[in-house]
Design a protein around this motif. Sequence first.
Motif, PDB file in Angstrom:
ATOM      1  N   UNK A   1      51.213  38.216  48.002  1.00  0.00           N
ATOM      2  CA  UNK A   1      51.987  37.474  46.948  1.00  0.00           C
ATOM      3  C   UNK A   1      51.538  37.783  45.387  1.00  0.00           C
ATOM      4  N   UNK A   2      51.638  39.375  45.122  1.00  0.00           N
ATOM      5  CA  UNK A   2      51.781  39.640  43.902  1.00  0.00           C
ATOM      6  C   UNK A   2      50.135  39.894  43.312  1.00  0.00           C
ATOM      7  N   UNK A   3      49.123  39.638  44.463  1.00  0.00           N
ATOM      8  CA  UNK A   3      47.806  40.101  43.905  1.00  0.00           C
ATOM      9  C   UNK A   3      47.589  41.533  44.348  1.00  0.00           C
ATOM     10  N   UNK A   4      46.891  42.137  43.456  1.00  0.00           N
ATOM     11  CA  UNK A   4      46.504  43.482  43.823  1.00  0.00           C
ATOM     12  C   UNK A   4      44.988  43.679  43.080  1.00  0.00           C
ATOM     13  N   UNK A   5      44.692  45.151  43.015  1.00  0.00           N
ATOM     14  CA  UNK A   5      43.725  45.450  42.191  1.00  0.00           C
ATOM     15  C   UNK A   5      43.924  45.743  40.862  1.00  0.00           C
ATOM     16  N   UNK A   6      45.104  45.792  40.478  1.00  0.00           N
ATOM     17  CA  UNK A   6      45.555  46.017  39.042  1.00  0.00           C
ATOM     18  C   UNK A   6      45.040  45.008  38.117  1.00  0.00           C
ATOM     19  N   UNK A   7      44.601  45.564  36.904  1.00  0.00           N
ATOM     20  CA  UNK A   7      43.987  44.770  35.893  1.00  0.00           C
ATOM     21  C   UNK A   7      42.243  44.621  36.279  1.00  0.00           C
ATOM     22  N   UNK A   8      42.235  44.213  37.382  1.00  0.00           N
ATOM     23  CA  UNK A   8      40.562  44.032  37.454  1.00  0.00           C
ATOM     24  C   UNK A   8      39.852  45.337  37.555  1.00  0.00           C
ATOM     25  N   UNK A   9      40.296  46.278  38.070  1.00  0.00           N
ATOM     26  CA  UNK A   9      39.782  47.512  37.838  1.00  0.00           C
ATOM     27  C   UNK A   9      38.243  47.651  38.094  1.00  0.00           C
ATOM     28  N   UNK A  10      37.754  47.384  39.136  1.00  0.00           N
ATOM     29  CA  UNK A  10      36.157  47.275  39.490  1.00  0.00           C
ATOM     30  C   UNK A  10      35.925  47.436  40.963  1.00  0.00           C
ATOM     31  N   UNK A  11      34.785  47.490  41.132  1.00  0.00           N
ATOM     32  CA  UNK A  11      34.602  48.228  42.565  1.00  0.00           C
ATOM     33  C   UNK A  11      34.607  47.098  43.598  1.00  0.00           C
ATOM     34  N   UNK A  12      34.772  45.750  43.009  1.00  0.00           N
ATOM     35  CA  UNK A  12      34.687  44.585  43.955  1.00  0.00           C
ATOM     36  C   UNK A  12      36.284  44.683  44.453  1.00  0.00           C
ATOM     37  N   UNK A  13      37.194  44.975  43.622  1.00  0.00           N
ATOM     38  CA  UNK A  13      38.504  44.631  44.058  1.00  0.00           C
ATOM     39  C   UNK A  13      39.154  46.055  44.648  1.00  0.00           C
ATOM     40  N   UNK A  14      38.672  47.077  44.134  1.00  0.00           N
ATOM     41  CA  UNK A  14      38.852  48.293  44.931  1.00  0.00           C
ATOM     42  C   UNK A  14      38.412  48.277  46.349  1.00  0.00           C
ATOM     43  N   UNK A  15      37.196  47.787  46.543  1.00  0.00           N
ATOM     44  CA  UNK A  15      37.015  47.743  47.998  1.00  0.00           C
ATOM     45  C   UNK A  15      37.570  46.601  48.579  1.00  0.00           C
ATOM     46  N   UNK A  16      37.949  45.572  47.914  1.00  0.00           N
ATOM     47  CA  UNK A  16      38.613  44.374  48.711  1.00  0.00           C
ATOM     48  C   UNK A  16      40.105  44.970  49.004  1.00  0.00           C
ATOM     49  N   UNK A  17      40.814  45.908  48.358  1.00  0.00           N
ATOM     50  CA  UNK A  17      41.966  46.177  48.888  1.00  0.00           C
ATOM     51  C   UNK A  17      41.808  47.596  49.644  1.00  0.00           C
ATOM     52  N   UNK A  18      40.713  48.116  50.212  1.00  0.00           N
ATOM     53  CA  UNK A  18      40.715  49.188  50.959  1.00  0.00           C
ATOM     54  C   UNK A  18      40.492  50.539  50.317  1.00  0.00           C
ATOM     55  N   UNK A  19      40.548  50.816  49.008  1.00  0.00           N
ATOM     56  CA  UNK A  19      40.354  52.046  48.360  1.00  0.00           C
ATOM     57  C   UNK A  19      38.659  52.644  48.518  1.00  0.00           C
ATOM     58  N   UNK A  20      37.628  51.692  48.069  1.00  0.00           N
ATOM     59  CA  UNK A  20      36.488  51.910  48.370  1.00  0.00           C
ATOM     60  C   UNK A  20      36.008  51.399  49.745  1.00  0.00           C
ATOM     61  N   UNK A  21      35.119  52.168  50.434  1.00  0.00           N
ATOM     62  CA  UNK A  21      34.950  51.909  51.712  1.00  0.00           C
ATOM     63  C   UNK A  21      33.390  52.177  51.962  1.00  0.00           C
ATOM     64  N   UNK A  22      32.835  51.450  52.828  1.00  0.00           N
ATOM     65  CA  UNK A  22      31.273  51.969  53.283  1.00  0.00           C
ATOM     66  C   UNK A  22      31.280  53.167  54.150  1.00  0.00           C
ATOM     67  N   UNK A  23      30.199  53.864  53.705  1.00  0.00           N
ATOM     68  CA  UNK A  23      29.131  53.443  52.790  1.00  0.00           C
ATOM     69  C   UNK A  23      29.281  53.851  51.096  1.00  0.00           C
ATOM     70  N   UNK A  24      30.515  54.132  50.807  1.00  0.00           N
ATOM     71  CA  UNK A  24      30.685  54.542  49.516  1.00  0.00           C
ATOM     72  C   UNK A  24      31.736  53.513  48.805  1.00  0.00           C
ATOM     73  N   UNK A  25      31.206  52.143  48.675  1.00  0.00           N
ATOM     74  CA  UNK A  25      31.911  51.163  48.236  1.00  0.00           C
ATOM     75  C   UNK A  25      31.867  50.949  46.551  1.00  0.00           C
ATOM     76  N   UNK A  26      31.447  51.672  46.003  1.00  0.00           N
ATOM     77  CA  UNK A  26      31.294  52.000  44.607  1.00  0.00           C
ATOM     78  C   UNK A  26      31.770  53.326  44.160  1.00  0.00           C
TER      79      UNK A  26
END
Length: 826
Positions: free
Chosen positions: A364-389
């Motif tokens: 529904x239009x929510x993405x990582x864009x604008x937030x640009x932090x580890x939390x949101x990059x992880x939420x949408x699958x770019x940063x994954x364990x164990x490299x979640x930052x």
Amino acid sequence: MIIRNFRKGIILLAVIFHHGCFLSAQNVQLNINKNNASISNDRVAIIFDLSTGRYNGVDKVSGKVMIQDAWFRLDPGEVAWKDPEHKYKAEKIGSVHDKLGTGQKLRIWYMPVKGYDPHRFLDVTLYGDKDFVVLGWGVKNIHDYTIRVRHAEVLQQGLLFDGQIPRDSKVLRSGAGNERNVVEDTWEIDAHNGAMLTYQENTNQDARQTIVAGGLVYKEFAKSFLTHKGRIKEDMGLNKKQFEGEDPYITLSIWDPYGKEVGPGEIWESLDSYYLDFITIDPFDSLETYGQNLAKANDANPNAYDFPTLCGWMVSTKNLGEGMHINHSTALVDQMEKAKKSGILNYTLVALRLEPDYYCYGNQGDTQQGWWNDEYWSKYGALTEPYDSFKKFSNAIEKSGGMVFTYFQVSLPSNDFARKHPTWMINDDISLLHVDHPHHRPLVRYDYTNSDFQAYLLDMWKRLKEDGVIGIKFDYPETGWERNGGFDDKSYTTTAAYRKIFELSREGMGKDAFLHERNLGETNTPMLDCTIGIVDLQRVWWDASHFEPEMASKIGLRWFKQGKAFIYYPDGKSFYYNGEALPQVERRSFLTLIGLLSGRLELGTSFGSMTEEMQYDLSRIFPVLPNGQAFKPVDMFIGKDHPEIYTYDVNEDWKQVLLVNNDTENSTVLTPPLSGNQVTTGSFGLDENSEYYAFDFWNQKFLGIYKGSDTFKVELKPKEANVFSIHKVTGHPKIIGTNRHIMGGMMELSNISWSEKDKVLKFDSQLVKGETMKIFIALPSNMDYKKKKIEASNARVKVIENGDSLIVELNPKNTKAQNSTVSITF
């Protein structure tokens, strides 16, 4: 060329030089009297008639009036009103000391006596030892309300060619991003940024003239170059103009769609300027001089991408890569381990790009864009364990010897981010947040002039730098081009706000960061040079892992800016197509063209899928060419859309030559001449009275000796590109090529010397762990090689005799790369 007002121009020069008063700096004369004003050096003069405000550009060496009766116009609009009566005044601004040198500046005031136009001024700067003119401008707002200026025609409808149409006219647009630029057989062109016009005169068929003009300093405005038949009758916007008459004209413009606000009573001098050279005859020289000065004026020195970059997104796609999902941190760490084990780090560093590109359709239009932090990059699958930052991810990549790049969408804000920060959006407006839209056409966009948003961005860029990220790809930059303003800070133009996007990143990440502008011109956005001095790289093609001729020519025909103003590249490339490995000739050809014309290679093939042969060929193009010089398309004027012959001057006795078969289906035989006029013949530009050794790099073959008066005949397979080393015969043993690097010794050999007294050839070679370096040496016919003595430090040496040449093979003595000093006594 005989000019209608040639006599008038010469008489005018004589009068003002004799009766006027002068200022002089570095051989620039600046003269003002009652009726006329001029500025000149030994080669060029700009002469104003102060009764009309019109001016001529004069080549003082030939005495030709090259541009006649030009004017300076501000904001013509779509339908030009009748110009009010003007008064004109000349003013001596005086000495100029800037990045381009020392000179003088003359200012001409254009002052309407009625109506609503502001007063305006045209600045003309000349340098004592330069052949080009710099045109600047500004405005005095004489009204009690704020005005906004958008379009300055600093050279408006200057008459060309004495009204005659010349012979053999050719034009080339300066080119930016994905804009198509080819040499066209015409004198008419409407181009952003700048262009070149070269032609032969009807009155003297042996005489060539060239005009190169384009944006110089970029701060708040874009630039355009227009040559046209007939005076402009009506300008309807969107490049739709009506002309009347047949005379040929040139118009040079500095513009912005939103414009610059100038307050009541304010005198505002634009920081943007225009470059004009109608003196330099040779179009190659003229363009290269422009590129050098464009870079110098904007402090441009793009960071060299001296390494391949693995694109996680491209590898993950089926149509461009392998369909193997590696566009997340854990998979890319694994790719870096594979790269390290492969041995590629013996030749070059490696970068890996993680692309957090979750689009608006999924949530529904929510993405990582604008937030640009580890939390949101992880939420949408770019940063994954164990490299979640990004810090964890970067540390792991760096530990294996790699570098981390990532990806930003310029103005595609997540809906929830816009909802939290509505005042950070254009016009403080999020009222259309609910409307469905294609991802690259957002209806709500960031306001990069908002001071709070700027502070937020700067903190984010600094944080990413601290986390170990060193490269950024800016995707969909067109979304940051705000034609209609809506800025929080009203002092910004559209161009200035667009530049701010990249300025903030450069400030936060530092001068060594790699900034990449995917400048494809979507949504009818102009493709511009305006980010020069900020970004390093512009892309010239849509998403594509294949290779075709125009990808090379778009870059090659911008050789005068390549590695000086920008680096250009044609998107990522894969060694496979539909799961099948490309034939060797195709693989080597795109590596040759990208390695030598671009210098930036982005990979759509994972390191785990790369064969030893692929990696060997890949390693031949690193390190990349240094900034400041590029391969020149010497056959660009002889009727080809896509050049086939490029040359690079290594030194006065050595050229590297790149030959290309742009036919994708048939073999071809190329027969370029070694000597002759490059504009008319496309020659290598060698001395017809000398002899030259030729060496074929990819086939590792000495081709023998050519006379400078010969043609260089070579057959190329479909799609094939190959590079040849051409060395002047000098009567002593000479290194003519190697197997290590495609530049044939320029990168891996140094301190090459010949002692005639001792008959000793010496050189230093940079060896690579685990690889045998081969150095090919041509022998003069009178050389008795059997009296040899060879010494090589840090290496085992083997010599293979081959008649008129020999091959020296060097192997490192230990497991580390070594420099070896080689001495051969004959």
